[in-house]
Design an enzyme around this catalytic site. Structure first.
Site, PDB file in Angstrom:
ATOM      1  N   LYS A 185      66.936  16.558  33.762  1.00 63.01           N
ATOM      2  CA  LYS A 185      66.773  15.289  32.383  1.00 63.01           C
ATOM      3  C   LYS A 185      66.692  14.411  33.488  1.00 63.01           C
ATOM      4  O   LYS A 185      66.341  14.218  34.715  1.00 63.01           O
ATOM      5  CB  LYS A 185      67.632  14.886  31.851  1.00 63.01           C
ATOM      6  CG  LYS A 185      66.797  13.748  31.229  1.00 63.01           C
ATOM      7  CD  LYS A 185      66.347  13.534  29.330  1.00 63.01           C
ATOM      8  CE  LYS A 185      66.074  12.399  28.869  1.00 63.01           C
ATOM      9  NZ  LYS A 185      65.138  12.373  28.200  1.00 63.01           N
ATOM     10  N   ASP A 233      65.253  11.034  22.483  1.00 59.94           N
ATOM     11  CA  ASP A 233      64.618  11.145  21.618  1.00 59.94           C
ATOM     12  C   ASP A 233      64.604  10.802  20.928  1.00 59.94           C
ATOM     13  O   ASP A 233      63.239  11.135  20.455  1.00 59.94           O
ATOM     14  CB  ASP A 233      65.263  12.320  21.036  1.00 59.94           C
ATOM     15  CG  ASP A 233      65.972  13.559  22.154  1.00 59.94           C
ATOM     16  OD1 ASP A 233      65.108  14.600  22.463  1.00 59.94           O
ATOM     17  OD2 ASP A 233      67.378  13.615  22.680  1.00 59.94           O
TER      18      ASP A 233
HETATM   19  N1  LIG Z   1      56.166  15.332  21.840  1.00 63.77           N
HETATM   20  C1  LIG Z   1      58.043  14.836  21.759  1.00 63.77           C
HETATM   21  O1  LIG Z   1      57.605  14.277  23.511  1.00 63.77           O
HETATM   22  C2  LIG Z   1      59.600  15.251  20.866  1.00 63.77           C
HETATM   23  C3  LIG Z   1      58.653  15.950  20.380  1.00 63.77           C
HETATM   24  N2  LIG Z   1      59.980  16.178  19.414  1.00 63.77           N
HETATM   25  C4  LIG Z   1      59.817  16.971  18.148  1.00 63.77           C
HETATM   26  O2  LIG Z   1      60.123  16.190  17.140  1.00 63.77           O
HETATM   27  C5  LIG Z   1      61.024  17.150  16.005  1.00 63.77           C
HETATM   28  C6  LIG Z   1      61.611  16.812  15.264  1.00 63.77           C
HETATM   29  O3  LIG Z   1      63.240  16.262  16.530  1.00 63.77           O
HETATM   30  P1  LIG Z   1      64.005  15.524  16.291  1.00 63.77           P
HETATM   31  O4  LIG Z   1      63.875  14.105  15.588  1.00 63.77           O
HETATM   32  O5  LIG Z   1      64.948  15.259  17.253  1.00 63.77           O
HETATM   33  O6  LIG Z   1      64.811  15.760  15.186  1.00 63.77           O
HETATM   34  P2  LIG Z   1      65.777  15.871  14.020  1.00 63.77           P
HETATM   35  O7  LIG Z   1      66.422  16.665  13.745  1.00 63.77           O
HETATM   36  O8  LIG Z   1      66.545  14.365  14.336  1.00 63.77           O
HETATM   37  O9  LIG Z   1      65.087  15.861  12.632  1.00 63.77           O
HETATM   38  C7  LIG Z   1      64.150  16.526  12.200  1.00 63.77           C
HETATM   39  C8  LIG Z   1      63.454  15.602  11.097  1.00 63.77           C
HETATM   40  O10 LIG Z   1      62.455  16.514  10.649  1.00 63.77           O
HETATM   41  C9  LIG Z   1      62.085  16.425   8.934  1.00 63.77           C
HETATM   42  N3  LIG Z   1      61.405  17.969   8.733  1.00 63.77           N
HETATM   43  C10 LIG Z   1      61.723  19.667   9.407  1.00 63.77           C
HETATM   44  N4  LIG Z   1      61.295  20.829   9.457  1.00 63.77           N
HETATM   45  C11 LIG Z   1      60.087  19.207   8.483  1.00 63.77           C
HETATM   46  C12 LIG Z   1      59.075  20.173   7.928  1.00 63.77           C
HETATM   47  N5  LIG Z   1      58.681  21.216   8.077  1.00 63.77           N
HETATM   48  N6  LIG Z   1      58.119  19.430   7.392  1.00 63.77           N
HETATM   49  C13 LIG Z   1      58.889  17.804   6.973  1.00 63.77           C
HETATM   50  N7  LIG Z   1      59.343  17.802   7.986  1.00 63.77           N
HETATM   51  C14 LIG Z   1      60.371  18.538   7.715  1.00 63.77           C
HETATM   52  C15 LIG Z   1      63.660  16.987   8.966  1.00 63.77           C
HETATM   53  O11 LIG Z   1      64.396  16.217   7.800  1.00 63.77           O
HETATM   54  P3  LIG Z   1      65.248  16.631   7.236  1.00 63.77           P
HETATM   55  O12 LIG Z   1      65.922  14.576   7.528  1.00 63.77           O
HETATM   56  O13 LIG Z   1      64.762  16.183   5.446  1.00 63.77           O
HETATM   57  O14 LIG Z   1      65.630  17.953   7.192  1.00 63.77           O
HETATM   58  C16 LIG Z   1      64.565  15.421   9.552  1.00 63.77           C
HETATM   59  O15 LIG Z   1      63.913  15.124   8.911  1.00 63.77           O
HETATM   60  C17 LIG Z   1      61.306  18.605  17.470  1.00 63.77           C
HETATM   61  O16 LIG Z   1      59.948  19.541  16.541  1.00 63.77           O
HETATM   62  C18 LIG Z   1      61.098  18.012  18.129  1.00 63.77           C
HETATM   63  O17 LIG Z   1      60.471  18.865  18.801  1.00 63.77           O
HETATM   64  C19 LIG Z   1      61.041  15.177  19.384  1.00 63.77           C
HETATM   65  C20 LIG Z   1      61.286  14.386  20.688  1.00 63.77           C
HETATM   66  C21 LIG Z   1      60.074  13.771  21.540  1.00 63.77           C
HETATM   67  C1  LIG Z   2      61.542  16.691  24.393  1.00 61.34           C
HETATM   68  C2  LIG Z   2      62.904  15.975  24.162  1.00 61.34           C
HETATM   69  O1  LIG Z   2      63.673  15.141  24.520  1.00 61.34           O
HETATM   70  C3  LIG Z   2      63.465  16.908  23.003  1.00 61.34           C
HETATM   71  O2  LIG Z   2      62.716  18.076  23.255  1.00 61.34           O
HETATM   72  O3  LIG Z   2      64.313  16.779  22.894  1.00 61.34           O
HETATM   73 MG   LIG Z   3      66.079  15.534  24.139  1.00 66.24          MG
END
Ligand SMILES: NC(=O)C1=CN([C@@H]2O[C@H](COP(=O)(O)OP(=O)(O)OC[C@H]3O[C@@H](n4cnc5c(N)ncnc54)[C@H](OP(=O)(O)O)[C@@H]3O)[C@@H](O)[C@H]2O)C=CC1
Ligand SMILES: CC(=O)C(=O)O
Ligand SMILES: [Mg+2]
Length: 755
Positions: free
Chosen positions: A97, A165
């Site tokens: 990063k 994030d």
């Molecule tokens: N494209 C981009 O730039 C980015 C993409 N992401 C992607 O977003 C996703 C989440 O990241 P992040 O928010 O940091 O993670 P967190 O762990 O903070 O949150 C994940 C959330 O997704 C929910 N979840 C997981 N699996 C499922 C499913 N199959 N169906 C519905 N909900 C689900 C979880 O539910 P519960 O609360 O019930 O556990 C939780 O609320 C990752 O795949 C990450 O790669 C993240 C940041 C940047």
């Molecule tokens: C893209 C990013 O910041 C992550 O997946 O955590």
């Molecule tokens: Mg990140």
């Protein structure tokens, strides 16, 4: 993931290990060579800024690195999609990063990994670091702790605190959404939106989308338990509750019926084609889970050809990637000495990104990507290597910060600011990026002549795995296998095409061709046949002229002049054939081409004019508008010297030819490169420092290049062999794997512009 883009674990580890462990270093920006420097930098001189800052704290932005320094802070509890692997294991990501901050926005960033999961400890530690930094980037800290930590730090710190994030993702998602809705003819306030994944990214995305006009009642958020509805108790927290919907829908499937927009930040495969098929007309699907999206664009389009689809990946169109945001948000915030990055700044960033994608894409971007990008369903958001980002996004962010009162030092001259941002970026990175992108576009079959050398083999593997095309390696199968295994990339053996002259089916054709060329140069059939089979440079050149490869790279194992002699047996690459060698020197943000570094030993004024023309052509091929200087030890006729005369008259040859690029001379190198020195010659026709130096002879070219390489550590690309109808590149015999790869990419990128 296709083999084209595959990165093996060995390659990933070698990248992090060599040539020094990790991904960055710290470089002094002030001289530190004399006793006097020491007195200024440290005691006693340093006491003066100490007292100035104590009296007026805001001057820390003037006398220290604070104003351009960001901390990338993690505790490793949610490293990418890998989960909680601890603070130490998160270090490669945080270093990465830091490097992206530098590469894309010239922000100095340092990674700090905190070995604790206790929010209070993190809050305490980070808040104590306030004096050091101009901003804090929180990274990969898991939800819901990340919300508590960020909120509290924002309250107590007087510099921007930004959890990428959450907000980086949200900003890019918003930018893409603005354009996707424009294309599908919908208004955000009328859209039914479903967001899947209620974590760090999800909560922030939905908050920003609502701040941009989406109506709370039109938005449904889901998590692993399904719809987050009013009254739900299972798996809830206060951040999810804020978005609980008044709805009868209980599953994602229910929620998706008739919805206009799906935003996924959850997990691979969470969205099914059946669900997509029930969406409203012209639906928008952002499947942003990494590395695998909630649904692939192919699967979504199979059921809904009218959908606009984006993913988080670089191998599909419409990449929603937070690297488009954080460098520029911080750049803008730092440049106004901001107290915070607020919602207005984030929205300004999103809008500026959205607008940029709608603008005509300049040729330099098309050149960098090897294809023309036009606003539409497959291009709703700028691409990460777009060089306009640095001077378009930060001004928008800075202005929003100024308008909302978070600027400590507002920018008065916005146009001047945009210009200064352009100057921040290192054009060398863009040039290398452009070469690579055009190589990927060309998909050339590249002949690596010296398959017995481990550097060449590693470059060949990197060429192929980097998606640039097919690597044809000249060598003996068993030996290549052995070398690859020794290099720890034995599995690449099956991927490469090995061409062995001993069993090559075209060898008789090659032999006959060579004999026909050389029979009147004292070569008998037997000798010609031996040369064709035993010399790999000759054999590789024979493959090339027969169309059994598109480009060729050699020279890693022998002296360039000798290799050129061998190639001349097959291809006409002599001075009289129009061949010229141009070397690109890349150093400290500057690019200078030098010629002739390969072909002409002692060029006369007409040759020098040819070399200038070849240099200008190579410059344009690299996306640089040429300014050619005929370099000498004398400047515009003084001191008078017989040996400088040809440099003096060469510009007149170009005058007669009427070429379409800037040139002048003769001039000393400091006059050519230093605008202050050039000012002493107000009649000089160059409009800026020279970027192509035509030097008097091959020895001066070689001395200049090697001096820059040894003394300054300049990156050297070349000599680029130009002016011949084949794409042959001869690298230096001390070339590294990376140098060979650059040359192969260059050879591929020059296809179609070889003359
Ligand atoms: N494209 C981009 O730039 C980015 C993409 N992401 C992607 O977003 C996703 C989440 O990241 P992040 O928010 O940091 O993670 P967190 O762990 O903070 O949150 C994940 C959330 O997704 C929910 N979840 C997981 N699996 C499922 C499913 N199959 N169906 C519905 N909900 C689900 C979880 O539910 P519960 O609360 O019930 O556990 C939780 O609320 C990752 O795949 C990450 O790669 C993240 C940041 C940047
Ligand atoms: C893209 C990013 O910041 C992550 O997946 O955590
Ligand atoms: Mg990140």
């Amino acid at each position: 993931m296709s083999t084209k883009n595959r990165v093996t674990p060995e390659e990933a580890l070698a990248y992090h290990l060599d040539p020094t462990p990790g991904k960055y270093e710290i470089v002094a920006s002030k001289p530190m060579t004399t006793q006097r420097d020491l007195s200024l930098a440290y005691s006693p001189g340093v006491a003066v800024p100490v007292e100035a800052i104590a009296e007026r704290p805001e001057t820390a932005y003037d006398y220290t690195v604070k104003g351009n320094m960001v901390a990338v802070i993690s505790n490793g509890t949610a490293i990418l999609g890998l989960g909680n692997l601890g603070a130490l294991a998160s270090k490669p990501v945080m270093e990465g990063k830091a490097v992206l901050f530098k590469r894309f926005a010239d922000v100095n960033a340092i990674d700090i990994e905190l070995d604790t999961t206790d929010p209070d400890e993190i809050i305490k530690a980070v808040s104590l670091m306030g004096p050091t930094f101009g901003g804090i980037n929180l990274e990969d800290i898991k939800a819901p702790e990340c919300f508590i930590i960020e909120q509290r730090l924002k309250e107590i710190m007087d510099i921007p605190v930004f959890h990428d994030d959450q907000h980086g993702t949200a900003v890019i998602c918003a930018a893409g959404l603005i354009n996707a809705l424009e294309l599908s003819g919908k208004k955000i306030e009328d859209c039914k939106i479903v967001l899947n994944g209620a974590g760090a990214a999800g909560i922030a995305c939905l908050e920003l989308v609502k701040a941009m006009g989406a109506r709370h009642d039109n938005c449904i958020m889901c998590d692993t338990k399904g719809v987050i509805y009013q009254g739900r108790t299972e798996g809830m927290n206060q951040w999810k509750s804020a978005h609980a919907a008044k709805t009868e829908a209980r599953t994602l499937e229910d929620a998706m019926k008739g919805c206009d927009v799906f935003l996924g930040v959850s997990a691979k495969g969470a969205l099914t084609p059946d669900m997509v098929s029930t969406m409203a007309d012209n639906p928008v699907i952002f499947a942003m889970a990494n590395p695998d999206p909630e649904i692939t664009p192919e699967d979504a389009h199979a059921v809904r050809p009218d959908a606009i689809v984006a993913t988080g990946r670089s191998d599909y169109p419409n990449q929603v990637n937070n690297v488009l945001g954080f460098p520029y948000l911080f750049r803008g915030a730092l440049d106004i000495h901001a107290r915070a990055i607020n919602d207005d700044m984030k929205i300004a960033c999103a809008k500026a990104l959205a607008n940029l994608a709608r603008e005509d894409v300049p040729d330099e971007v098309a050149m960098a990507y090897g294809r023309k990008l036009t606003f539409g369903r497959d291009y709703i958001i700028p691409t990460p290597f777009d060089p306009r980002l640095i001077h378009v996004i930060p001004p928008a962010v800075a202005k929003a910060g100024m308008d909302t009162g978070v600027a400590r030092r507002p920018i008065i001259d916005m146009d001047g600011y945009a210009e200064s941002l352009k100057a921040r970026m290192d054009p060398t990175a863009a040039i290398l990026q452009g070469i690579n992108a055009r190589a990927r576009q060309a998909q050339a079959r590249m002949i690596f002549a010296e398959g017995d050398d481990p550097r060449v083999l590693r470059a060949a593997v990197a060429y192929q795995r980097g998606g640039m095309g097919t690597a044809l390696v000249v060598g003996r199968e068993a030996h290549v296998k052995e070398q690859l295994e020794a290099a720890g990339i034995g599995d690449a053996y099956r991927e490469l095409q090995i061409v062995n002259s001993a069993n090559c089916k075209h060898i008789e054709t090659y032999k006959d061709f060579l004999y026909r060329r050389l029979q009147r140069q004292g070569m008998d059939r037997e000798d010609a046949h031996k040369l064709a089979t035993r010399d790999r440079h000759v054999f590789a050149a024979l493959m090339l002229v027969h169309g059994h490869g598109d480009g060729m790279i050699t020279g890693a194992t022998r002296k360039s002049a000798h290799v050129l002699e061998l190639i001349n047996k097959v291809i006409d690459a002599k001075p009289s054939d129009g061949a010229v060698g141009i070397t690109a020197l890349l150093h400290k943000g500057k690019v200078v081409l030098i010629g002739d570094t390969l072909v002409h030993e002692w060029p006369d004024e007409h040759d020098l004019a040819d070399i200038a023309t070849a240099g200008a052509r190579v410059a344009r091929g690299l996306g640089i508008e040429p300014r050619v200087a005929f370099a000498s030890f004398s400047t515009f006729g003084y001191p008078v010297s017989e040996r400088a005369m040809k440099m003096h008259v060469a510009p007149q040859v170009l005058d007669e030819r009427g070429v379409d690029f800037e040139y002048d001379g003769e001039m000393a190198v400091d006059v050519a490169l230093n605008p202050e020195m050039m000012k002493h010659y107000p009649f000089c026709r160059l409009t800026g420092p020279a970027n192509v130096l035509v030097v008097p002879a091959r020895h001066s070219a070689s001395i200049s290049v090697k001096l820059m390489q040894e003394m300054a550590g300049a990156t050297v690309i070349g000599p680029i062999l130009t002016g011949i109808p084949h794409s042959v590149q001869i690298c230096s015999n001390r070339a590294t794997v990376n140098d060979i790869l650059h040359m192969a990419a260059l050879s591929a990128s020059r296809l179609g512009q070889t003359r």
